[in-house]
Design an enzyme around this catalytic site. Sequence first.
Site, PDB file in Angstrom:
ATOM      1  CD  GLU A  10     -37.274  60.136 -15.854  1.00  0.00           C
ATOM      2  OE1 GLU A  10     -37.500  60.340 -17.063  1.00  0.00           O
ATOM      3  OE2 GLU A  10     -38.141  60.235 -14.967  1.00  0.00           O
ATOM      4  NE  ARG A  62     -36.755  60.712  -8.393  1.00  0.00           N
ATOM      5  CZ  ARG A  62     -37.851  61.283  -8.891  1.00  0.00           C
ATOM      6  NH1 ARG A  62     -38.481  62.227  -8.234  1.00  0.00           N
ATOM      7  NH2 ARG A  62     -38.296  60.919 -10.078  1.00  0.00           N
ATOM      8  CD  GLU A 110     -44.556  67.072 -13.536  1.00  0.00           C
ATOM      9  OE1 GLU A 110     -43.890  66.460 -12.688  1.00  0.00           O
ATOM     10  OE2 GLU A 110     -44.051  67.572 -14.556  1.00  0.00           O
ATOM     11  CG  ASN A 129     -37.262  63.550 -12.515  1.00  0.00           C
ATOM     12  OD1 ASN A 129     -38.157  63.913 -13.251  1.00  0.00           O
ATOM     13  ND2 ASN A 129     -36.969  62.267 -12.340  1.00  0.00           N
ATOM     14  CE1 TYR A 155     -46.128  63.050  -6.876  1.00  0.00           C
ATOM     15  CE2 TYR A 155     -46.852  62.586  -9.116  1.00  0.00           C
ATOM     16  CZ  TYR A 155     -45.894  63.046  -8.231  1.00  0.00           C
ATOM     17  OH  TYR A 155     -44.693  63.493  -8.717  1.00  0.00           O
ATOM     18  CG  ASP A 177     -35.778  58.440 -11.201  1.00  0.00           C
ATOM     19  OD1 ASP A 177     -35.335  58.840 -10.104  1.00  0.00           O
ATOM     20  OD2 ASP A 177     -36.816  58.897 -11.716  1.00  0.00           O
ATOM     21  CB  SER A 195     -45.504  63.656 -12.506  1.00  0.00           C
ATOM     22  OG  SER A 195     -44.883  64.419 -11.509  1.00  0.00           O
ATOM     23  N   GLY A 230     -40.241  66.034  -7.180  1.00  0.00           N
ATOM     24  CA  GLY A 230     -41.235  66.307  -6.150  1.00  0.00           C
ATOM     25  C   GLY A 230     -40.533  66.647  -4.850  1.00  0.00           C
TER      26      GLY A 230
END
Length: 373
Positions: free
Chosen positions: A323, A308, A18, A325, A269, A310, A200, A329
């Site tokens: 999950e 974040r 990443e 993070n 991305y 999810d 990612s 990002g």
Amino acid sequence: MQDTSLRVALLFGGQSGEHEVSVNSAKSVLQAIDRGKYGVETVWIAQNGRWYWGITPDQVLKQGVGASAPGEFGRDGVQVTLVHDPENPHFMALDRRELPNGGRVNLVFPVLHGPFGEDGTLQGLLEMANLPYVGSGVLGSALGMDKDRMKAVFAQAGLPLAHYLTFLRAEIRRDAEGCIHRIAENLGFPCFVKPANLGSSVGISKAHDNLELRRSLELAAIYDRKIVVEENIRGREIEVSVLGNDEARASLPGEILPAREFYDYEAKYQDSASRLLIPAPLSPALQADLQATAVKAFRAVDASGLGRVDFFVTADDKIVLNEINTMPGFTQISMYAKLWEATGIPYGELVDRLITLGLERFRDTRNRKIARV
């Protein structure tokens, strides 16, 4: 006049897959940070693991993320190391040249994703050096990176999860057929195969049959010694941003409409056809439930600063936690920042709040005794 602004070291790049995501995140932070309030130094970690003071995200993007030596950037950049002196933590040039302010900073902003940046290893380094930093500590970062241990903690906290199995790489190589049989018997097809410690969506596959499953396990085993296999959940992909330390709060939820079968690296991305709906079209009750669950997940792994979370939401409005993070990002167009913008916190203010939270957490964690004397 002496510069009295708080000095921030923006740490970016790293050894993980990443790297480029990190460079783009750091570029956004550097553009948005209040230069009247903060003095900023950039420290780039090349993919070979070496640290360089003074190289900017724009330089890395122009030269290419595969660059690994300061000579590739002309006369800019000097290789540095972090001196672990708790009474005088500072960066030191390996060629002994003088760094601005003696290499001393007040806080590190580690905009790093994946192993050796988001997994607790860097956080431990900064703890030993007695340096404040943005984001989760050692435990929160480690749990947020390891999908197997993360899910174990979520389950212990009573949070709603999909069924999953965990395998070691050695186990798969010793008895692949046995592993495939267990997965087919307990999870069925399709299923998702993931390296436990990567972000990612790198190394993640969706397997529809035994042959694809074998290939998916082999791929995931390239990236980690531990592999997590999850049942497929049919549902909408919803994300919620969390901000804070002990008094964390959740943003409005957003929905991902991936251009591919699932939201893999390319869909995130590279494929502009993927769309984000912010805020997600949800009932007020479901929105509140998602926000409350996101904060519970944040607390369960002992996260701090930012995260974040999810989810999947099924057709009958059942929530399934996927999950967290702990360093998502972080560009201005990333989901984390866009959700806060929609909730009323613009990007520049978000950067400022994260720095304040990092300093707050440092003071709180240092307010303890670790010895009897």
